[in-house]
Design a protein around this motif. Structure first.
Motif, PDB file in Angstrom:
ATOM      1  N   GLU A 226      50.367  52.099  70.144  1.00 52.72           N
ATOM      2  CA  GLU A 226      50.618  52.290  71.571  1.00 52.72           C
ATOM      3  C   GLU A 226      49.315  52.357  72.360  1.00 52.72           C
ATOM      4  O   GLU A 226      49.224  51.844  73.485  1.00 52.72           O
ATOM      5  CB  GLU A 226      51.433  53.574  71.782  1.00 52.72           C
TER       6      GLU A 226
ATOM      7  N   LYS B 231      48.154  48.746  72.628  1.00 48.31           N
ATOM      8  CA  LYS B 231      49.035  47.961  73.505  1.00 48.31           C
ATOM      9  C   LYS B 231      48.826  48.302  74.972  1.00 48.31           C
ATOM     10  O   LYS B 231      48.842  47.427  75.843  1.00 48.31           O
ATOM     11  CB  LYS B 231      50.502  48.202  73.121  1.00 48.31           C
TER      12      LYS B 231
ATOM     13  N   SER C  79      42.881  44.703  72.286  1.00 45.31           N
ATOM     14  CA  SER C  79      44.154  44.834  72.999  1.00 45.31           C
ATOM     15  C   SER C  79      44.625  43.532  73.630  1.00 45.31           C
ATOM     16  O   SER C  79      45.805  43.401  73.980  1.00 45.31           O
ATOM     17  CB  SER C  79      44.033  45.903  74.094  1.00 45.31           C
TER      18      SER C  79
ATOM     19  N   ASN D 229      54.603  39.284  70.958  1.00 41.64           N
ATOM     20  CA  ASN D 229      53.649  40.385  70.833  1.00 41.64           C
ATOM     21  C   ASN D 229      53.760  40.936  69.417  1.00 41.64           C
ATOM     22  O   ASN D 229      54.751  41.595  69.073  1.00 41.64           O
ATOM     23  CB  ASN D 229      53.938  41.482  71.853  1.00 41.64           C
TER      24      ASN D 229
ATOM     25  N   LEU E  42      52.469  43.331  67.976  1.00 43.08           N
ATOM     26  CA  LEU E  42      52.464  44.782  67.803  1.00 43.08           C
ATOM     27  C   LEU E  42      53.838  45.401  68.057  1.00 43.08           C
ATOM     28  O   LEU E  42      54.073  46.552  67.723  1.00 43.08           O
ATOM     29  CB  LEU E  42      51.437  45.428  68.748  1.00 43.08           C
ATOM     30  N   ASP E  43      54.746  44.650  68.656  1.00 42.65           N
ATOM     31  CA  ASP E  43      56.100  45.146  68.882  1.00 42.65           C
ATOM     32  C   ASP E  43      56.910  45.111  67.593  1.00 42.65           C
ATOM     33  O   ASP E  43      56.634  44.319  66.679  1.00 42.65           O
ATOM     34  CB  ASP E  43      56.814  44.316  69.949  1.00 42.65           C
TER      35      ASP E  43
END
Length: 333
Positions: free
Chosen positions: A152, A155, A179, A188, A190-191
Motif C-alpha cells: 500500500e 501503491k 511506485s 496493476n 500490485l493489486d
C-alpha cells in the motif's frame, strides 16, 4: 517458515531489483527474472530429464513385478526397491525440480508482499514504523490493510510521502521510482485479483481475472503437451504424479488470492518451462538417454566380467597345482 521465505524473498529481491533498474517496469523485470532463474536451474532440469528416461525404461519391469506380487504388497515393495538399486534409479529424484519452482514462487511472493525490505532493501525498522504509523492516521488507517502495508505504501506513495519521514532521502527516491513501474499491459501487478476472505462473493477487480485464468490454462495446456513430448511422465509415481494434477488448481488459487505479480510470474515460468522442455527434448531426448544408459550398463558389465576372468583362471591354476602336489605326495603302492 515465514522467516525462511522472507530470507529467500530478500535474496531473490536483489536479482529482481537489478532487472527493474534496467527496464523500469516490474512486469518486464519479472520476465527477465524468470528467464534468468530458468537458466540457473537448467542443470536440475537435465537431471530430471535423465531421471524420467530411467523411470520410463523401468516401467515394463515394474509391471511384471506388480503382476508377480499382486497379493503380497510387502514383497512387491522390497523387490521394487531392489530393482531401483540394481538399475541405479531414484524414484523421487524428479520431485526436487518440481518443488524448486514452487519455492521460487513463494520467495517471489514475499518479495512482492514486502517490497520495501525485500526488493528495495530499505531499513526494516523504518518499514515497520511506517506501517504502524499509517494504520493510526485519520482517514487512512480505516482503509489501510495491515497485511499488505508495504504494498500500500508503494501503491500510494505520492499521497503518503509527507508522512514517510522515517525513511532517508535516498530510500524515498527509490520508493518513488518503484511506485511508477507496476503497470503492465493495463494491469496493476500490485493489486490482488480477489479477496481471499470472500473469494466467492467478491467480483474480480478490473481485468485481473485474466491472471488466475491464464495461470490455470497455461499449466494444463503445457503439461498436456509435455506428456506428449515425454511419455515417461505417465509412469511417474508418488509426489510427481500428485503434483502434476494438483499444480494447475493450486497455482490458480494462489493467483486469485495473492498480488497479481505472483500469478504473472507463474504464467511466465510455465511458458518458459515448456520452451525449456522442448529444448531438452531435442538435446536430451528420452530415447537417446535410455540408449546411452543401456550402453554404459553393458560396458560396465563387460568390464566386470573381464576382471573376473583372470581371477577365475588363477583359481583354476592354483587348484591344478594343489592337485598335482597332492598326487606327488601320495605313497606308491
Amino acid at each position: 517458515m515465514n522467516d525462511f521465505f522472507n530470507f529467500f524473498g530478500s535474496a531473490l529481491g536483489y536479482l529482481l531489483w537489478f532487472f527493474y533498474e534496467q527496464v523500469k517496469n516490474y512486469g518486464v523485470a519479472i520476465i527477465l527474472f524468470t528467464v534468468a532463474t530458468k537458466i540457473l536451474l537448467f542443470p536440475f532440469s537435465v537431471k530430471q530429464q535423465i531421471s524420467m528416461a530411467a523411470n520410463s525404461k523401468l516401467a515394463v519391469k515394474q509391471k511384471e513385478l506388480q503382476k508377480k506380487y499382486a497379493k503380497d504388497k510387502e514383497k512387491l515393495q522390497i523387490e521394487t526397491q531392489k530393482l531401483y538399486e540394481k538399475e541405479g534409479v531414484n524414484p523421487a529424484s524428479g520431485c526436487l525440480t518440481m518443488v524448486i519452482p514452487l519455492l521460487i514462487m513463494m520467495g517471489l511472493y514475499y518479495t512482492v508482499l514486502y517490497p520495501l525490505i525485500n526488493a528495495l532493501h530499505v531499513s526494516g525498522t523504518a518499514a515497520a514504523s511506517a506501517a504502524t504509523m499509517l494504520q493510526h492516521l485519520p482517514g487512512i488507517g480505516q482503509s489501510f490493510d495491515g497485511r499488505y502495508a508495504q504494498i500500500e505504501i508503494v501503491k500510494h506513495f505520492s499521497d503518503l510521502k509527507p508522512y514517510l519521514t522515517m525513511f532517508t532521502a535516498n530510500e524515498l527516491a527509490r520508493m518513488q521510482s518503484f511506485s511508477h513501474g507496476f503497470m503492465f499491459l493495463g494491469l496493476n501487478l500490485l493489486d490482488t485479483p480477489c479477496d481471499a476472505s470472500n473469494i466467492f462473493g467478491t467480483l474480480f477487480r478490473s481485468n485481473l481475472w485474466t491472471i488466475p485464468i491464464f495461470c490455470f490454462v497455461s499449466s494444463v495446456v503445457t503439461q498436456y503437451f509435455t506428456m506428449k513430448l515425454q511419455p515417461g511422465m505417465q509412469q511417474q509415481q508418488g509426489c510427481m504424479k500428485g503434483m502434476f494434477y494438483l499444480f494447475p488448481l493450486f497455482t490458480a488459487w494462489i493467483a486469485c488470492t495473492m498480488p497479481a505479480a505472483v500469478g504473472f510470474y507463474w504464467i511466465i515460468a510455465t511458458l518458459t518451462g515448456f520452451l525449456q522442455t522442448v529444448i531438452l527434448n531435442i538435446w536430451y531426448s528420452p530415447a537417446d538417454l535410455g540408449a546411452k544408459a543401456e550402453a554404459r550398463r553393458i560396458a560396465l558389465r563387460e568390464e566386470e566380467e573381464a576382471k573376473m576372468k583372470p581371477v577365475a583362471a588363477a583359481a583354476v591354476v592354483q587348484k591344478t597345482g594343489e592337485n598335482r602336489q597332492s598326487k606327488a605326495g601320495r605313497p606308491h603302492l
